[in-house]
Scaffold this motif. Structure first.
Motif, PDB file in Angstrom:
ATOM      1  N   VAL A 116       0.639   6.844  -0.995  1.00  0.00           N
ATOM      2  CA  VAL A 116      -0.445   7.692  -0.140  1.00  0.00           C
ATOM      3  C   VAL A 116       0.187   7.830   1.162  1.00  0.00           C
ATOM      4  CG1 VAL A 116      -2.758   7.880   0.645  1.00  0.00           C
ATOM      5  CG2 VAL A 116      -2.261   7.040  -1.751  1.00  0.00           C
ATOM      6  N   ARG A 117      -0.186   8.965   1.890  1.00  0.00           N
ATOM      7  CA  ARG A 117       0.343   9.056   3.312  1.00  0.00           C
ATOM      8  C   ARG A 117      -0.955   8.281   4.009  1.00  0.00           C
ATOM      9  NH1 ARG A 117       2.081  14.319   6.800  1.00  0.00           N
ATOM     10  NH2 ARG A 117       0.905  13.662   8.614  1.00  0.00           N
ATOM     11  N   LEU A 118      -0.638   7.310   4.732  1.00  0.00           N
ATOM     12  CA  LEU A 118      -1.661   6.407   5.339  1.00  0.00           C
ATOM     13  C   LEU A 118      -1.700   6.537   6.770  1.00  0.00           C
ATOM     14  CD1 LEU A 118      -0.807   3.356   3.352  1.00  0.00           C
ATOM     15  CD2 LEU A 118      -3.123   4.160   3.348  1.00  0.00           C
ATOM     16  N   TRP A 119      -0.658   6.648   7.528  1.00  0.00           N
ATOM     17  CA  TRP A 119      -0.504   6.766   8.925  1.00  0.00           C
ATOM     18  C   TRP A 119       0.312   7.843   9.576  1.00  0.00           C
ATOM     19  CZ3 TRP A 119       0.901   1.873   6.627  1.00  0.00           C
ATOM     20  CH2 TRP A 119      -0.343   1.054   6.135  1.00  0.00           C
ATOM     21  N   ARG A 120       0.027   8.384  10.665  1.00  0.00           N
ATOM     22  CA  ARG A 120       1.025   9.445  11.243  1.00  0.00           C
ATOM     23  C   ARG A 120       1.660   8.813  12.418  1.00  0.00           C
ATOM     24  NH1 ARG A 120      -3.961  11.707  10.362  1.00  0.00           N
ATOM     25  NH2 ARG A 120      -4.091  13.147   8.754  1.00  0.00           N
TER      26      ARG A 120
ATOM     27  N   GLY B 162      -6.676   3.569   6.211  1.00  0.00           N
ATOM     28  CA  GLY B 162      -5.546   4.618   6.468  1.00  0.00           C
ATOM     29  C   GLY B 162      -6.253   5.349   7.645  1.00  0.00           C
ATOM     30  N   ALA B 163      -5.582   6.238   8.319  1.00  0.00           N
ATOM     31  CA  ALA B 163      -6.102   6.856   9.495  1.00  0.00           C
ATOM     32  C   ALA B 163      -6.725   8.307   9.226  1.00  0.00           C
ATOM     33  CB  ALA B 163      -4.748   7.072  10.562  1.00  0.00           C
TER      34      ALA B 163
ATOM     35  N   ASP C 259      -1.907   4.706  15.397  1.00  0.00           N
ATOM     36  CA  ASP C 259      -3.176   4.969  14.429  1.00  0.00           C
ATOM     37  C   ASP C 259      -2.805   3.755  13.414  1.00  0.00           C
ATOM     38  OD1 ASP C 259      -0.956   5.918  12.917  1.00  0.00           O
ATOM     39  OD2 ASP C 259      -2.151   7.680  12.590  1.00  0.00           O
TER      40      ASP C 259
ATOM     41  N   LEU D 196       0.837  -1.319   0.049  1.00  0.00           N
ATOM     42  CA  LEU D 196      -0.104  -0.052  -0.121  1.00  0.00           C
ATOM     43  C   LEU D 196       0.915   1.445   0.107  1.00  0.00           C
ATOM     44  CD1 LEU D 196      -2.901  -0.932   2.482  1.00  0.00           C
ATOM     45  CD2 LEU D 196      -2.990  -0.768  -0.021  1.00  0.00           C
TER      46      LEU D 196
ATOM     47  N   PHE E  46      -7.123  -2.702  -3.220  1.00  0.00           N
ATOM     48  CA  PHE E  46      -6.869  -2.123  -4.510  1.00  0.00           C
ATOM     49  C   PHE E  46      -8.417  -2.528  -5.464  1.00  0.00           C
ATOM     50  CE2 PHE E  46      -2.428  -2.361  -4.294  1.00  0.00           C
ATOM     51  CZ  PHE E  46      -2.326  -0.821  -3.870  1.00  0.00           C
TER      52      PHE E  46
END
Lengths: 264, 476
Positions: A130-134, B475-476, A206, A125, B453
């Protein structure tokens, strides 16, 4: 002339296939479920490219984009988009790589919310950019942990590690007791039980990335365990370089050839 | 309530609240009549409560002799093969052995046997040798047993979604992801209110499972007291599953059927459940290491070989416990509110539940008549796993050749079907429930990215905002 089949065109499988092609009179077929060779090392790795060229020079037949599904009575059922084929072989070498330990392997208890992902999935992923988690928590110290940790830090995430080693985490927590996942809809943290204090420690996060392992993949029916007939598994579990895995494959193939000669 | 007041009122004859097996089976039956039906579910998918987290055991007996529960179970048990054939739901009548390992259990087993016979269900007492002939893996400590030939395995998620799909195919309006926040009444009937909708109906069916007490309260109905009876389970790999030929039950107590060893339609084996009444609890579905260990140890007392088998997953689920474990009746205070509830036997009585509810509603004046040519069969989606002639599947649809889930052999064709059916999956978990992708020993390590996907494409989302479960995103 009979055939030998190698499943998995990563460094291990390339090492097995090339050695078999040069060391036996059999035709050797190298299968992979994705359309390019290289496995987890990646098709564009320069060493992989050399190994592939060498395998082709040795006469290895590459059969890419085919999933090995069933091994029975000396035949391997292969499926690809729009394609079904059965390859007969006198022996199957399974070099299908490893996967991270699952929540059950790790005895993770607690809730089962969204945001708990196997390392292999997270890696896939993350490459979508893509920015998924912080504030992700990486559990374990398997071969995926460093690259995922570094990738996440480049996206600005604060990376937490449970029982990791190495400098890819911003904060590392060591704990060998039970771990419970918290959060009903999405994961919000973990609770660490059996710790030193009277109150279990909680760590906020998260996402949880399951990075412990590695555990050999086993997903070809009829070729699941060492006791299944006509199968040799070539799946080193310790992290190694591309070259070391290739050489491990070579020696596994040489050992098999010797054992066959010994039987004659 | 103010925001929803702006929305126009939509009119139905019956609104069913709850998209579990009770609600969907009722909606499916009503959909074959000429009344207009709306099914409302709080979660973003069907089958998210007790119907999801159960053992997949289509049971042949549960209740007392002469009760409505027993009557429905007996009638339902006759139709499994025919029903599951029409809905494309995996079902196997493999039978069960109930095992006694202590003198006290032998005594209790005889009582259970008498009760099962009194219910009109087939059963016979077995000697230890007969138990071992039926299922060689049963413990040597077995003193006596009972055979229950009409126990079956079913895929409870495919069943629930199958009922829902049949209902939708026949024109039932399905409202997902909208918790009911109010139920009002006037001289024409009731209005079921969600954040986005006002749904008028002559009759309201309360099939909200664990939340049916809240629905009753919202409607001004009786004070129904429900609480979660939590069960924890462990699932064993199919490599062990193929060794088992029967369901193995521990000797039932009056309170619970105990911890059992149950093969599944997917080839795995389920151990459990425990029964923990959480009287003040919410719908938490948390496991704890100690209870999971207890499940594994108790199962090994029945079937010792389970001790060495590979555990691929553990989970917890809540059955909707209540003082009334079975309830098909109108509310005492709200005359058009029909409560439909079962603590543990919902799956197993679902084949005939809709028929009974239709009778009850007609008795109260619904006046539903059969309609011409209803849809009774869903389009078949063959499974790649175990298919003897995969070349025929691939010839018909090339996507059958694209294996996405390697452990369970789930193809892109099956996943596409799940994402485009009458009740399409809108999450990774939704695909898993419909196809089994991710059920296997690697628990999605290889396939979850691909499924994400495919789900993102079909739901118009992306890798971060695609839903992993009914509620939460990747995702968060």
């Amino acid at each position: 002339m009979t055939a030998l089949i190698v499943v998995g065109a990563g460094p291990s499988g390339l090492g097995v296939a090339t050695t078999l092609a040069r060391g036996t009179g059999d035709t050797v077929c190298l299968v992979d479920r994705i359309p390019v060779p290289g496995g987890e090392a990646g098709w564009d790795d320069p060493q992989v490219r050399d190994y592939v060229a060498d395998a082709e020079a040795a006469g290895v037949r590459l059969l890419l984009g085919h999933m090995a599904v069933r091994w029975a009575a000396g035949a391997l059922l292969l499926l690809g988009p729009g394609v079904v084929r059965t390859e007969k072989a006198r022996h199957l070498f399974f070099a299908g790589g490893c996967r991270p330990a699952t929540a059950a392997d790790l005895r993770l208890a607690g809730e089962r919310p969204a945001g708990v992902l196997p390392a292999t999935v997270a890696e896939h992923l993350l490459t979508s950019g893509v920015r998924l988690w912080r504030r992700p928590l990486l559990i374990g110290d398997g071969p995926w942990a460093p690259s995922i940790g570094e990738h996440l830090r480049r996206t600005g995430a604060r990376v937490l590690s449970l029982n990791g080693t190495g400098d890819w985490a911003d904060e590392t927590v060591c704990h060998d007791g039970a771990v419970e996942v918290l959060g009903r809809d999405r994961v919000r943290g973990v609770r660490l039980l059996d710790g030193p204090g009277p109150v279990p420690r909680e760590v906020d996060c998260d996402a949880i990335i399951l990075c412990a392992g590695a555990i050999p993949n086993r997903n070809v029916d009829g070729a699941l365990t060492e006791s299944d007939e006509g199968v040799t598994f070539v799946q080193p579990t310790a992290p190694r370089s591309v070259r070391a895995r290739f050489e491990h494959g070579q020696s596994a193939a040489r050992e098999w050839i010797r054992s066959m000669e010994g039987n004659q | 309530l103010r925001s929803s007041a702006q929305h126009p009122i939509e009119s139905f004859d019956v609104v069913v609240i709850g998209g579990g097996v009770m609600g969907t089976s009722v909606a499916a039956r009503l959909s074959a009549t000429n009344v207009r039906v709306c099914l409302v579910e709080a979660e973003n998918d069907l089958c998210e409560g007790a119907s999801k987290g159960n053992a997949g055991n289509a049971i042949s007996f549960y209740g007392e002799p002469g009760t409505e529960e027993t009557e429905l179970l007996n009638a339902s048990n006759l139709v499994w093969e025919e029903l599951c054939g029409r809905l494309g739901v995996p079902y196997r009548r493999i039978g069960a052995v109930m095992v006694a390992t202590t003198a006290e259990e032998v005594e209790r087993l005889a009582e259970v046997h008498a009760q099962v016979l009194a219910c009109g269900v087939r059963a016979r007492m077995l000697t230890t040798a007969q138990v071992h002939a039926a299922e060689p893996l049963v413990t040597d400590a077995c003193l006596a047993g009972m055979e229950l030939p009409d126990e079956g395995l079913i895929d409870p998620m495919r069943l629930t979604i199958g009922y829902g799909a049949l209902a939708v195919a026949n024109g039932v309006e399905l409202v997902l992801g909208q918790p009911v926040i109010g139920v009002e009444h006037d001289e024409h009937g009731s209005v079921v209110i969600t954040a986005q909708r006002r749904i008028r109906a002559r009759y309201v069916v309360n099939a909200a499972g664990l939340h049916s007490d809240r629905i009753s309260a919202l409607a001004g109905g009786e004070d129904l007291h429900n609480w979660p009876r939590r069960g924890q389970y462990a699932i064993l790999d199919r490599a062990f599953g193929h060794r088992m030929s029967r369901i193995v039950f521990s000797t039932a107590t009056p309170k619970t059927k105990g911890i059992n060893v149950m093969p599944t339609t997917h080839g795995s084996v389920l151990l459990g459940p425990t029964a923990h009444d959480d009287f003040d609890g919410d719908d938490s579905r948390a496991t704890d290491a100690e209870t999971v260990q207890h499940v594994i140890e108790q199962a090994a007392r029945l079937v010792p070989a389970t001790a060495g088998a590979y555990v691929i997953k553990t989970f917890a689920a809540n059955r909707p416990a209540s003082e009334e474990r079975h309830r098909i009746r109108f509310d005492h205070l709200v005359p058009n509110l029909l409560h439909v509830h079962s603590r543990s036997a919902g799956i197993s009585m679902s084949p005939m539940l809709g028929e009974r509810v239709l009778q009850v509603l007609n008795g109260a004046g619904l006046d539903a008549g059969e309609r011409a040519n209803p849809v009774v069969r869903l389009p078949a989606v063959p499974s790649l796993r175990g298919c003897a002639r995969p070349e025929e599947l691939v010839a018909a649809n090339p996507l059958y050749g694209q294996v996405v889930c390697a452990c369970e052999n789930v193809s892109a064709a099956e996943i596409e079907a799940a994402l485009t059916g009458h009740v399409p999956a809108t999450s990774v978990d939704g695909v898993r429930k419909r196809t089994g992708a991710g059920y296997g020993r690697c628990q999605g390590s290889l396939c979850m990215a691909g499924v994400s996907f495919m789900t993102a494409l079909r739901t118009g989302t992306g890798p971060a905002d695609v839903r992993q479960t009914s509620r939460g995103t990747v995702g968060a």
